[in-house]
Design a protein around this motif. Structure first.
Motif, PDB file in Angstrom:
ATOM      1  N   UNK A   1       0.864  -1.186   0.000  1.00 54.10           N
ATOM      2  CA  UNK A   1       0.000   0.000   0.000  1.00 54.10           C
ATOM      3  C   UNK A   1       0.895   1.229   0.000  1.00 54.10           C
ATOM      4  N   UNK A   2       1.500   1.470  -1.157  1.00 55.79           N
ATOM      5  CA  UNK A   2       2.517   2.513  -1.279  1.00 55.79           C
ATOM      6  C   UNK A   2       1.909   3.889  -1.502  1.00 55.79           C
ATOM      7  N   UNK A   3       2.742   4.896  -1.305  1.00 57.36           N
ATOM      8  CA  UNK A   3       2.350   6.282  -1.555  1.00 57.36           C
ATOM      9  C   UNK A   3       2.887   6.778  -2.892  1.00 57.36           C
ATOM     10  N   UNK A   4       4.034   6.264  -3.314  1.00 56.39           N
ATOM     11  CA  UNK A   4       4.649   6.714  -4.562  1.00 56.39           C
ATOM     12  C   UNK A   4       4.891   5.541  -5.517  1.00 56.39           C
ATOM     13  N   UNK A   5       5.555   4.495  -5.038  1.00 59.79           N
ATOM     14  CA  UNK A   5       5.880   3.341  -5.877  1.00 59.79           C
ATOM     15  C   UNK A   5       4.595   2.565  -6.198  1.00 59.79           C
ATOM     16  N   UNK A   6       4.473   2.012  -7.415  1.00 60.69           N
ATOM     17  CA  UNK A   6       3.236   1.312  -7.789  1.00 60.69           C
ATOM     18  C   UNK A   6       2.904   0.175  -6.818  1.00 60.69           C
ATOM     19  N   UNK A   7       1.613   0.042  -6.500  1.00 61.90           N
ATOM     20  CA  UNK A   7       1.173  -1.047  -5.635  1.00 61.90           C
ATOM     21  C   UNK A   7       1.328  -2.381  -6.350  1.00 61.90           C
ATOM     22  N   UNK A   8       1.710  -3.392  -5.594  1.00 67.61           N
ATOM     23  CA  UNK A   8       1.900  -4.730  -6.137  1.00 67.61           C
ATOM     24  C   UNK A   8       1.283  -5.747  -5.184  1.00 67.61           C
ATOM     25  N   UNK A   9       1.022  -6.930  -5.721  1.00 61.43           N
ATOM     26  CA  UNK A   9       0.565  -8.055  -4.901  1.00 61.43           C
ATOM     27  C   UNK A   9       1.507  -9.220  -5.139  1.00 61.43           C
ATOM     28  N   UNK A  10       1.951  -9.834  -4.048  1.00 67.65           N
ATOM     29  CA  UNK A  10       2.798 -11.023  -4.118  1.00 67.65           C
ATOM     30  C   UNK A  10       1.940 -12.198  -3.632  1.00 67.65           C
ATOM     31  N   UNK A  11       1.727 -13.156  -4.505  1.00 68.59           N
ATOM     32  CA  UNK A  11       0.760 -14.222  -4.240  1.00 68.59           C
ATOM     33  C   UNK A  11       1.407 -15.602  -4.283  1.00 68.59           C
ATOM     34  N   UNK A  12       1.230 -16.370  -3.199  1.00 67.28           N
ATOM     35  CA  UNK A  12       1.640 -17.772  -3.171  1.00 67.28           C
ATOM     36  C   UNK A  12       0.390 -18.623  -3.239  1.00 67.28           C
ATOM     37  N   UNK A  13       0.281 -19.448  -4.290  1.00 67.02           N
ATOM     38  CA  UNK A  13      -0.846 -20.355  -4.403  1.00 67.02           C
ATOM     39  C   UNK A  13      -0.434 -21.603  -5.177  1.00 67.02           C
ATOM     40  N   UNK A  14      -0.859 -22.744  -4.697  1.00 66.01           N
ATOM     41  CA  UNK A  14      -0.631 -24.028  -5.337  1.00 66.01           C
ATOM     42  C   UNK A  14       0.833 -24.234  -5.724  1.00 66.01           C
ATOM     43  N   UNK A  15       1.741 -23.793  -4.844  1.00 59.41           N
ATOM     44  CA  UNK A  15       3.162 -23.996  -5.077  1.00 59.41           C
ATOM     45  C   UNK A  15       3.830 -22.950  -5.934  1.00 59.41           C
ATOM     46  N   UNK A  16       3.068 -22.009  -6.460  1.00 57.23           N
ATOM     47  CA  UNK A  16       3.620 -20.964  -7.335  1.00 57.23           C
ATOM     48  C   UNK A  16       3.720 -19.645  -6.579  1.00 57.23           C
ATOM     49  N   UNK A  17       4.688 -18.817  -6.984  1.00 56.06           N
ATOM     50  CA  UNK A  17       4.821 -17.475  -6.435  1.00 56.06           C
ATOM     51  C   UNK A  17       4.645 -16.488  -7.580  1.00 56.06           C
ATOM     52  N   UNK A  18       3.642 -15.623  -7.451  1.00 56.45           N
ATOM     53  CA  UNK A  18       3.195 -14.765  -8.542  1.00 56.45           C
ATOM     54  C   UNK A  18       3.340 -13.308  -8.148  1.00 56.45           C
ATOM     55  N   UNK A  19       3.799 -12.493  -9.094  1.00 57.58           N
ATOM     56  CA  UNK A  19       3.871 -11.049  -8.940  1.00 57.58           C
ATOM     57  C   UNK A  19       2.769 -10.428  -9.787  1.00 57.58           C
ATOM     58  N   UNK A  20       1.904  -9.643  -9.156  1.00 57.39           N
ATOM     59  CA  UNK A  20       0.797  -9.005  -9.863  1.00 57.39           C
ATOM     60  C   UNK A  20       0.866  -7.500  -9.669  1.00 57.39           C
ATOM     61  N   UNK A  21       0.593  -6.771 -10.761  1.00 55.73           N
ATOM     62  CA  UNK A  21       0.542  -5.314 -10.710  1.00 55.73           C
ATOM     63  C   UNK A  21      -0.585  -4.869 -11.622  1.00 55.73           C
ATOM     64  N   UNK A  22      -1.604  -4.266 -11.021  1.00 54.71           N
ATOM     65  CA  UNK A  22      -2.779  -3.922 -11.806  1.00 54.71           C
ATOM     66  C   UNK A  22      -3.487  -5.181 -12.267  1.00 54.71           C
ATOM     67  N   UNK A  23      -3.801  -5.242 -13.562  1.00 50.04           N
ATOM     68  CA  UNK A  23      -4.471  -6.403 -14.123  1.00 50.04           C
ATOM     69  C   UNK A  23      -3.497  -7.455 -14.624  1.00 50.04           C
ATOM     70  N   UNK A  24      -2.221  -7.167 -14.576  1.00 49.45           N
ATOM     71  CA  UNK A  24      -1.222  -8.082 -15.120  1.00 49.45           C
ATOM     72  C   UNK A  24      -0.581  -8.910 -14.018  1.00 49.45           C
ATOM     73  N   UNK A  25      -0.207 -10.136 -14.359  1.00 51.44           N
ATOM     74  CA  UNK A  25       0.454 -11.008 -13.393  1.00 51.44           C
ATOM     75  C   UNK A  25       1.492 -11.859 -14.113  1.00 51.44           C
ATOM     76  N   UNK A  26       2.566 -12.166 -13.384  1.00 52.57           N
ATOM     77  CA  UNK A  26       3.639 -12.997 -13.909  1.00 52.57           C
ATOM     78  C   UNK A  26       4.043 -14.018 -12.861  1.00 52.57           C
ATOM     79  N   UNK A  27       4.298 -15.237 -13.295  1.00 50.53           N
ATOM     80  CA  UNK A  27       4.773 -16.259 -12.385  1.00 50.53           C
ATOM     81  C   UNK A  27       6.282 -16.138 -12.256  1.00 50.53           C
ATOM     82  N   UNK A  28       6.763 -15.873 -11.048  1.00 50.86           N
ATOM     83  CA  UNK A  28       8.185 -15.673 -10.831  1.00 50.86           C
ATOM     84  C   UNK A  28       8.871 -16.892 -10.231  1.00 50.86           C
ATOM     85  N   UNK A  29       8.121 -17.760  -9.540  1.00 47.56           N
ATOM     86  CA  UNK A  29       8.663 -19.003  -9.017  1.00 47.56           C
ATOM     87  C   UNK A  29       7.651 -20.102  -9.339  1.00 47.56           C
ATOM     88  N   UNK A  30       8.130 -21.159  -9.990  1.00 46.71           N
ATOM     89  CA  UNK A  30       7.231 -22.163 -10.548  1.00 46.71           C
ATOM     90  C   UNK A  30       6.693 -23.132  -9.504  1.00 46.71           C
TER      91      UNK A  30
END
Length: 305
Positions: A140-169
């Motif tokens: 919940x940043x004031x200047x830097x873009x907000x991001x979500x870091x998500x762990x689900x089903x063994x994967x680690x995902x980086x999400x920003x806005x509507x876009x998401x990328x799997x960073x750890x498989x």
């Protein structure tokens, strides 16, 4: 008033005027710095704290992977009392003097649905499902873009806005058995149990993981004298971009051909990887690792195995 008193009065007035001018100059400098430099410093500081939060989420995945591997390799895992507490920095990004306020972070457990389902084409009425759950860190940043870091089903995902990328498989593997067109698909799904809860903070908190059980979900060998030539793997998730890209890349790595051997259908809430009937057959082995996730005491940062 004599001349000596006059000089004293003029000197005092000069000192007062100089002090006011210096004070005004100092305020001007501070204002210029806050307007022109502090925002950039704030962005850098918030980016640094986001890196720290990402590193903590990587620790969550690492602990979960260790538990899954250990539980799969040792049937006596329940005797070891598998438990880990991972500290997470929940906020930061302060710039001393010029922008001392901290940004918040939010950590949530099982507040977003994630379900994996596997359905064999010859047994459409017998889908095998795993309610995966997950852990999400929201900045919940004031200047830097907000991001979500998500762990689900063994994967680690980086999400920003509507876009998401799997960073750890996740633990999902396709391997060709020689050149016969026979493939082995191995999946170790992760089911995070625990009550839905969340916490917002600008300090530290802790997430506690406990190994509960490892259970079989699907074994294609159980279908005697029956080959599996087609099936669907569906992930119900918010992070469809990340999963669609990952599943497509995984299939391409073993030289499966899109629209000949498989297709991928993606919507806003699910991704479906369909293995098409043809010349290929598949051996499928799916297990489910059950872990309990809950907030732990912030002062108890221990790891026991």
């Amino acid at each position: 008033m004599d001349r000596k008193s006059l000089f004293k009065s003029e000197s005092a007035a000069s000192i007062a005027i100089a002090a006011v001018l210096l004070l005004g100059l100092a305020f001007t400098i501070v204002s210029i710095v806050k307007l022109n430099y502090a925002p950039e410093w704030k962005i850098d500081a918030e980016r640094d704290y986001s890196y720290d939060a990402w590193s903590s989420m990587e620790d969550v995945k690492t602990r979960a992977d260790i538990f899954a591997q250990f539980m799969a390799s040792d049937s006596n895992y329940s005797e070891y009392g598998l438990s880990a507490t991972v500290p997470l920095r929940m906020g930061g990004g302060e710039v001393p003097v010029f922008e001392p306020s901290k940004s918040n972070g939010k950590l949530a457990v099982n507040n977003e649905d994630c379900v994996m389902s596997i359905t064999l084409a010859k047994h459409p009425d017998d889908p095998r499902t795993v309610a995966c759950g997950g852990v999400t860190y929201y900045s919940e940043n004031r200047q830097y873009p907000d991001q979500a870091f998500r762990y689900e089903n063994g994967a680690l995902i980086l999400a920003q806005g509507e876009n998401s990328r799997m960073r750890r498989n996740p633990s999902f593997n396709i391997q060709e058995n020689g050149t016969s067109g026979n493939y082995t698909v191995t999946i170790n799904a992760v089911n995070l149990t625990g009550e839905p809860e969340s916490i917002s903070s600008s300090t530290f908190t802790a997430l506690r993981l406990t190994g509960c059980s490892i259970d079989p979900v699907l074994n294609s060998d159980d279908y005697l004298n029956e080959s599996v030539d087609s099936f669907n793997l569906t992930i119900f998730t918010r992070y469809t971009d990340a999963w669609a890209t990952y599943l497509n890349n995984t299939a391409k790595e073993v030289e499966l051909k899109y629209e000949i051997d498989y297709t991928i259908n993606s919507t806003d809430d699910h991704v479906c990887l369909s293995f098409l009937p043809g010349n290929n057959t598949y051996n499928i082995y799916v297990n489910k690792t059950v872990l309990c996730a809950e907030f732990g005491a912030g002062s108890n940062f221990n790891y026991t195995s």
